[in-house]
Write an enzyme that holds these catalytic residues in place. Structure first.
Site, PDB file in Angstrom:
ATOM      1  N   VAL A   1     -18.109   2.986  -2.403  1.00 42.05           N
ATOM      2  CA  VAL A   1     -18.593   1.639  -2.076  1.00 42.05           C
ATOM      3  C   VAL A   1     -19.943   1.696  -1.358  1.00 42.05           C
ATOM      4  O   VAL A   1     -20.883   0.984  -1.728  1.00 42.05           O
ATOM      5  CB  VAL A   1     -17.566   0.889  -1.190  1.00 42.05           C
ATOM      6  CG1 VAL A   1     -18.081  -0.506  -0.848  1.00 42.05           C
ATOM      7  CG2 VAL A   1     -16.216   0.797  -1.878  1.00 42.05           C
TER       8      VAL A   1
ATOM      9  N   GLY B   1     -21.153   5.661   5.836  1.00 42.45           N
ATOM     10  CA  GLY B   1     -20.304   6.105   4.731  1.00 42.45           C
ATOM     11  C   GLY B   1     -20.946   5.790   3.391  1.00 42.45           C
ATOM     12  O   GLY B   1     -21.222   4.628   3.080  1.00 42.45           O
TER      13      GLY B   1
ATOM     14  N   GLY C   1     -19.767   6.712   0.182  1.00 40.31           N
ATOM     15  CA  GLY C   1     -18.853   7.075  -0.903  1.00 40.31           C
ATOM     16  C   GLY C   1     -18.976   6.075  -2.034  1.00 40.31           C
ATOM     17  O   GLY C   1     -20.046   5.514  -2.279  1.00 40.31           O
TER      18      GLY C   1
ATOM     19  N   LYS D   1       0.873  -1.181   0.000  1.00 35.08           N
ATOM     20  CA  LYS D   1       0.000   0.000   0.000  1.00 35.08           C
ATOM     21  C   LYS D   1       0.900   1.218   0.000  1.00 35.08           C
ATOM     22  O   LYS D   1       2.037   1.163   0.482  1.00 35.08           O
ATOM     23  CB  LYS D   1      -0.832   0.007   1.296  1.00 35.08           C
ATOM     24  CG  LYS D   1      -2.087   0.841   1.217  1.00 35.08           C
ATOM     25  CD  LYS D   1      -3.247   0.033   0.662  1.00 35.08           C
ATOM     26  CE  LYS D   1      -4.520   0.830   0.678  1.00 35.08           C
ATOM     27  NZ  LYS D   1      -5.676   0.022   0.277  1.00 35.08           N
TER      28      LYS D   1
END
Ligand code: NAD
Length: 352
Positions: free
Chosen positions: A180, A176, A178, A83
C-alpha cells in the site's frame, strides 16, 4: 504484555465466535475471529506473522476482526467483521501445509468467514485456500491499489479547503513502503505533494525514492517530521503517547490497521490537541470495497465507490468537529447505529 483473553473479549466486545486452531502435523497454530455477522458474512484477511506468544496472536485477530465490522458498516457493505491469523513466519518452509490446514478450519465455518489477503499472505496463497474453501476473496487481484486510492481520497478530503484544491505542496510523511505505502507515495507525488518516506527495509526506500522523487528519512523520525500529514502504512500501534508528544503534523491518516496504541485514549488526546485523525477503518476501506466487489462479481463503479471514502471522511470530520468528540468515537457510533438498525429489522437479532 497482557492481552484480553478470548472469553473476556467475547462478552465485553460482543464477539460471535473465536476459533483456536491447531494441527500439530502441519505445524499450524492459528486463530479465526468472527466479530459480527449482522450485516452479512464476515470478511477479512489471513495474516501470517510470527507472534511473540499465542496470546498476542489471539489479541491481534480480535482487534483486527472488530475493526473489520466497523469498516464494512461505514463503507455501506453487506459484510460482517472477521479476521484470521496464522502464528508463523511468512518465510516458513511449510507455508503450503500451514495454509492448507488453516483453510480446512475456515471451511468448517461454512461461509461465516470469507478469507482475503493480508500481511504475510499473497494472491497465490488465497488461490491455494480457494481449493478448500468455496468463497474466497483476493484470488483474482491484490486489493492494495484500492486501499491506496482510498487513503489518498481520505487525505484529500481532510486537508482540502475547497472542492478543487489538489494535494500540490502538501507535505506528507509515509511510514512503510509495502504493497500500500509505495502506491500511496506514487499517487501523492503525482498530485504534487512533497513526500517523506521510511521503511525498515532499505530496498523499497531506494526504489520509491528513484521512482517518485520522494525524500528518505530515518525510521525513528518519520512520524514526528515537520509535515502536514503523517501517513502510517506499516504495522499497527505506532501512534503511541511518546509519538503524540512530539507530533508536529496536523493530520494522521494512513492504511495501517489499529494504528493507535491505545484507541479510545489516544483518539481523545489527538482531538484535544486539534490533530485531525481519520480512523484507519475509514481511510483503508478501499481494499475491502474491492474484495466485496470481487466476491459479488461486479466491479461497476468500483473506483467511484472507493473515492466515496472521501465523502465519508468529510462527513465524519464535520460531525466530530461540531460535537467536539474524537473521530474514533463518532465513527464507532455511526457503525454501531447501522448494526442496531439492521438488528432491529431482523427479529432474531433484536434482543442483542
Ligand atoms: P506490507 O507488509 O506489504 O508492507 C508493510 C511495510 O512496512 C513493509 O515494507 C515493511 O518493511 C514496513 N515496515 C514494517 N515496520 C516498519 C517500521 N517500524 N517502520 C517503517 N516501515 C516498517 O503491508 P501492506 O499490505 O502494504 O499493508 C500496510 C498496512 O496497511 C498494514 O497495517 C495492513 O494491515 C494495512 N492494510 C492493508 C490493506 C491492503 O490492501 N494491503 C488493506 C487494509 C489495511
Amino acid at each position: 504484555m497482557t492481552h484480553t483473553s478470548p472469553t473476556v473479549a467475547m462478552t465485553d466486545r460482543d464477539f460471535e465466535q473465536v476459533v483456536l486452531c491447531r494441527d500439530p502435523g502441519a505445524g499450524l497454530e492459528s486463530v479465526i475471529a468472527i466479530h459480527d455477522t449482522t450485516l452479512g458474512p464476515s470478511l477479512g484477511g489471513i495474516r501470517m506473522r510470527a507472534y511473540p506468544d499465542p496470546d498476542a496472536a489471539v489479541a491481534d485477530a480480535l482487534n483486527l476482526a472488530q475493526a473489520m465490522t466497523y469498516k464494512a458498516a461505514l463503507a455501506g457493505l453487506a459484510l460482517g467483521g472477521g479476521k484470521s491469523v496464522i502464528n508463523a513466519d511468512p518465510t516458513a518452509p511449510n507455508r503450503r501445509e500451514l495454509l492448507t490446514a488453516h483453510a480446512r478450519y475456515i471451511n468448517s465455518l461454512a461461509g461465516r468467514y470469507i478469507p482475503a489477503v493480508d500481511m504475510g499472505t499473497t494472491v497465490t496463497d488465497l488461490e491455494l485456500v480457494g481449493q478448500y474453501v468455496p468463497r474466497v476473496s483476493s484470488q483474482r487481484r491484490d486489493p492494495s491499489s484500492f486501499t491506496a486510492q482510498g487513503v489518498v481520497a481520505a487525505i484529500r478530503a481532510a486537508v482540502r479547503v475547497s472542492e478543487d484544491t489538489s494535494l500540490a505542496g502538501v507535505r506528507v510523511a509515509v511510514q512503510g513502503l509495502g504493497h500500500v505505502g509505495r502506491l500511496v507515495v506514487g499517487l501523492l507525488t503525482r498530485e504534487g505533494a512533497q513526500v517523506l518516506v521510511s521503511d525498515i527495509d532499505a530496498r523499497p526506500v531506494a526504489a520509491v525514492v528513484a521512482e517518485t522523487g520522494a525524500t528518505a528519512v530515518p525510521i525513528d523520525d518519520v512520524l514526528v517530521e515537520d509535515v502536514d500529514v503523517v501517513c502510517p502504512c506499516a504495522t499497527g500501534g505506532v501512534i503511541t503517547e511518546p509519538v503524540l508528544e512530539q507530533l508536529k503534523a496536523r493530520y494522521v491518516i494512513g492504511a495501517a490497521n489499529n494504528v493507535l496504541a491505545d484507541a479510545p485514549g489516544l483518539a481523545d488526546q489527538l482531538a484535544q490537541r486539534g490533530v485531525i485523525h481519520v480512523p484507519d477503518f475509514v481511510a483503508n476501506a478501499g481494499g475491502l470495497i474491492a474484495c466485496e466487489a470481487e466476491i459479488r462479481g461486479g466491479d461497476t463503479d468500483l473506483a467511484d465507490r472507493v473515492e466515496g471514502i472521501g465523502t465519508t471522511t468529510h462527513e465524519l470530520l464535520q460531525r466530530a468537529g461540531a460535537e467536539r468528540r474524537s473521530t474514533v468515537a463518532v465513527a464507532v457510533e455511526l457503525a454501531q447505529a447501522r448494526l442496531d438498525q439492521r438488528r432491529a429489522q431482523r427479529p432474531y437479532f433484536a434482543t442483542r
